[in-house]
Scaffold this motif. Structure first.
Motif, PDB file in Angstrom:
ATOM      1  N   ALA A 133       0.812  -1.220   0.000  1.00  0.00           N
ATOM      2  CA  ALA A 133       0.000   0.000   0.000  1.00  0.00           C
ATOM      3  C   ALA A 133       0.843   1.267   0.000  1.00  0.00           C
ATOM      4  N   TRP A 134       2.132   1.127   0.234  1.00  0.00           N
ATOM      5  CA  TRP A 134       2.980   2.305   0.451  1.00  0.00           C
ATOM      6  C   TRP A 134       3.243   3.111  -0.812  1.00  0.00           C
ATOM      7  N   SER A 135       2.961   2.563  -1.976  1.00  0.00           N
ATOM      8  CA  SER A 135       3.182   3.320  -3.202  1.00  0.00           C
ATOM      9  C   SER A 135       2.298   2.760  -4.302  1.00  0.00           C
ATOM     10  N   VAL A 136       2.090   3.562  -5.340  1.00  0.00           N
ATOM     11  CA  VAL A 136       1.324   3.138  -6.505  1.00  0.00           C
ATOM     12  C   VAL A 136       1.975   3.730  -7.751  1.00  0.00           C
ATOM     13  N   HIS A 137       2.116   2.891  -8.771  1.00  0.00           N
ATOM     14  CA  HIS A 137       2.663   3.351 -10.041  1.00  0.00           C
ATOM     15  C   HIS A 137       1.540   3.984 -10.848  1.00  0.00           C
ATOM     16  N   VAL A 138       1.701   5.238 -11.193  1.00  0.00           N
ATOM     17  CA  VAL A 138       0.674   5.964 -11.943  1.00  0.00           C
ATOM     18  C   VAL A 138       0.946   5.905 -13.438  1.00  0.00           C
ATOM     19  N   ARG A 139       2.186   6.229 -13.799  1.00  0.00           N
ATOM     20  CA  ARG A 139       2.619   6.162 -15.193  1.00  0.00           C
ATOM     21  C   ARG A 139       4.144   6.257 -15.201  1.00  0.00           C
ATOM     22  N   ASP A 140       4.739   6.120 -16.367  1.00  0.00           N
ATOM     23  CA  ASP A 140       6.187   6.263 -16.454  1.00  0.00           C
ATOM     24  C   ASP A 140       6.612   7.604 -15.873  1.00  0.00           C
ATOM     25  N   GLY A 141       7.532   7.566 -14.945  1.00  0.00           N
ATOM     26  CA  GLY A 141       8.034   8.797 -14.345  1.00  0.00           C
ATOM     27  C   GLY A 141       7.219   9.290 -13.170  1.00  0.00           C
ATOM     28  N   LYS A 142       6.148   8.561 -12.815  1.00  0.00           N
ATOM     29  CA  LYS A 142       5.344   9.007 -11.679  1.00  0.00           C
ATOM     30  C   LYS A 142       4.956   7.834 -10.789  1.00  0.00           C
ATOM     31  N   GLU A 143       5.623   7.742  -9.674  1.00  0.00           N
ATOM     32  CA  GLU A 143       5.307   6.790  -8.612  1.00  0.00           C
ATOM     33  C   GLU A 143       4.893   7.616  -7.403  1.00  0.00           C
ATOM     34  N   VAL A 144       3.702   7.354  -6.878  1.00  0.00           N
ATOM     35  CA  VAL A 144       3.195   8.116  -5.740  1.00  0.00           C
ATOM     36  C   VAL A 144       3.393   7.296  -4.472  1.00  0.00           C
ATOM     37  N   PHE A 145       4.050   7.896  -3.489  1.00  0.00           N
ATOM     38  CA  PHE A 145       4.307   7.238  -2.215  1.00  0.00           C
ATOM     39  C   PHE A 145       3.344   7.768  -1.151  1.00  0.00           C
ATOM     40  N   PHE A 146       2.974   6.903  -0.225  1.00  0.00           N
ATOM     41  CA  PHE A 146       2.066   7.266   0.864  1.00  0.00           C
ATOM     42  C   PHE A 146       2.848   7.244   2.172  1.00  0.00           C
ATOM     43  N   PHE A 147       2.862   8.387   2.861  1.00  0.00           N
ATOM     44  CA  PHE A 147       3.547   8.505   4.148  1.00  0.00           C
ATOM     45  C   PHE A 147       2.537   8.834   5.235  1.00  0.00           C
ATOM     46  N   SER A 148       2.790   8.327   6.420  1.00  0.00           N
ATOM     47  CA  SER A 148       1.946   8.690   7.558  1.00  0.00           C
ATOM     48  C   SER A 148       2.430  10.009   8.147  1.00  0.00           C
ATOM     49  N   PHE A 149       1.471  10.795   8.619  1.00  0.00           N
ATOM     50  CA  PHE A 149       1.774  12.046   9.310  1.00  0.00           C
ATOM     51  C   PHE A 149       1.585  11.791  10.797  1.00  0.00           C
ATOM     52  N   VAL A 150       2.688  11.816  11.535  1.00  0.00           N
ATOM     53  CA  VAL A 150       2.668  11.503  12.967  1.00  0.00           C
ATOM     54  C   VAL A 150       2.806  12.799  13.765  1.00  0.00           C
ATOM     55  N   PRO A 151       1.767  13.205  14.504  1.00  0.00           N
ATOM     56  CA  PRO A 151       1.851  14.438  15.289  1.00  0.00           C
ATOM     57  C   PRO A 151       2.913  14.347  16.381  1.00  0.00           C
ATOM     58  N   LEU A 152       3.596  15.475  16.623  1.00  0.00           N
ATOM     59  CA  LEU A 152       4.690  15.522  17.590  1.00  0.00           C
ATOM     60  C   LEU A 152       4.484  16.646  18.597  1.00  0.00           C
ATOM     61  N   PHE A 153       4.960  16.401  19.815  1.00  0.00           N
ATOM     62  CA  PHE A 153       5.055  17.453  20.813  1.00  0.00           C
ATOM     63  C   PHE A 153       6.270  18.329  20.490  1.00  0.00           C
ATOM     64  N   GLU A 154       6.273  19.539  21.020  1.00  0.00           N
ATOM     65  CA  GLU A 154       7.376  20.454  20.720  1.00  0.00           C
ATOM     66  C   GLU A 154       8.742  19.892  21.124  1.00  0.00           C
ATOM     67  N   PRO A 155       8.902  19.279  22.308  1.00  0.00           N
ATOM     68  CA  PRO A 155      10.227  18.708  22.628  1.00  0.00           C
ATOM     69  C   PRO A 155      10.651  17.621  21.639  1.00  0.00           C
ATOM     70  N   GLU A 156       9.705  16.842  21.127  1.00  0.00           N
ATOM     71  CA  GLU A 156      10.039  15.812  20.147  1.00  0.00           C
ATOM     72  C   GLU A 156      10.475  16.448  18.830  1.00  0.00           C
ATOM     73  N   LEU A 157       9.783  17.500  18.450  1.00  0.00           N
ATOM     74  CA  LEU A 157      10.117  18.210  17.225  1.00  0.00           C
ATOM     75  C   LEU A 157      11.536  18.775  17.311  1.00  0.00           C
TER      76      LEU A 157
END
Length: 221
Positions: free
Chosen positions: A165-189
């Motif tokens: 599920a992490w990526s999908v081939h759309v066409r030549d030259g275009k591979e779309v990757f899926f990343f998770s957005f993980v919220p962070l506290f300020e000290p972690e950032l």
């Protein structure tokens, strides 16, 4: 790699590329995460048209999944090497309100808001964000909401999703990757800025943190 808001550098106009690959991305989402009863389309868009695909929780997957489309309509400029394309996702507890009328309440809307803002970020500022990159909510970092004092996020691998599920081939030259957005506290950032993202991931791994948002979790640094 830290990112903070700055003056806009991108092209606000939407061209013919908008929603060009929506069917391919939508089919990929349905295949790996599940059916999407309703797509929340933007009414007004600048830079890119960011929609939210919400896959409701079900017995075999007890959490909602929220996935963007539109971020990959335009390439992210790296300044060197090939262009990059990605979309973002996060997961929410099964009792999190996901009806349209609930979105008027910022207590429930903030994860959706910041997912959309992060998806638009590289196009507004003509930059690139990728695995391990952090994005702060303003400068200095400000809490997303009083009920969830996260003030930024980091892009990670969707740990609750199969590798296919992490990526999908759309066409030549275009591979779309899926990343998770993980919220962070300020000290972690700030820890990620000072020590590097890998060092922060080591700490997050100790609590087995995934893309599932946990507003009651402890700061790891």
């Amino acid at each position: 790699m830290p990112h903070r808001n700055d003056s806009s550098k991108g092209d606000r106009g939407l061209g013919d590329e908008s929603a060009r690959d929506l069917e391919i991305l939508g089919n990929h989402i349905c295949r790996w995460w599940g059916d999407v009863p309703e797509v929340f389309h933007e009414i007004h868009s600048e830079f890119v048209h960011i929609d939210l695909h919400i896959v409701p929780a079900r017995p075999d997957r007890p959490y909602h999944v929220v996935i963007t489309t539109g971020m990959s309509d335009r390439p992210m400029s790296t300044g060197q090497g090939p262009d990059r394309y990605c979309e973002l996702l996060l997961a929410l507890p099964p009792d999190w309100p996901i009806r349209k009328e609930d979105f008027n309440d910022e207590r429930f809307w903030w994860p959706f808001r910041h997912l959309k803002q992060t998806a638009r970020f590289p196009h507004v500022f003509r930059t690139s964000i990728w695995y391990g990159h952090t994005v702060a909510n303003e400068d200095p970092p400000q809490p997303f909401h009083e009920t969830a004092p996260f003030c930024g996020g980091i892009l990670s691998i969707p740990a609750l999703s199969p590798k296919e599920a992490w990526s999908v081939h759309v066409r030549d030259g275009k591979e779309v990757f899926f990343f998770s957005f993980v919220p962070l506290f300020e000290p972690e950032l700030r820890f990620a800025w000072q020590k590097g993202s890998d060092a922060l991931f080591d700490e997050l791994d100790k609590i087995e943190l995934t893309e599932l948002v946990q507003t009651d979790r402890k700061c790891v640094v």
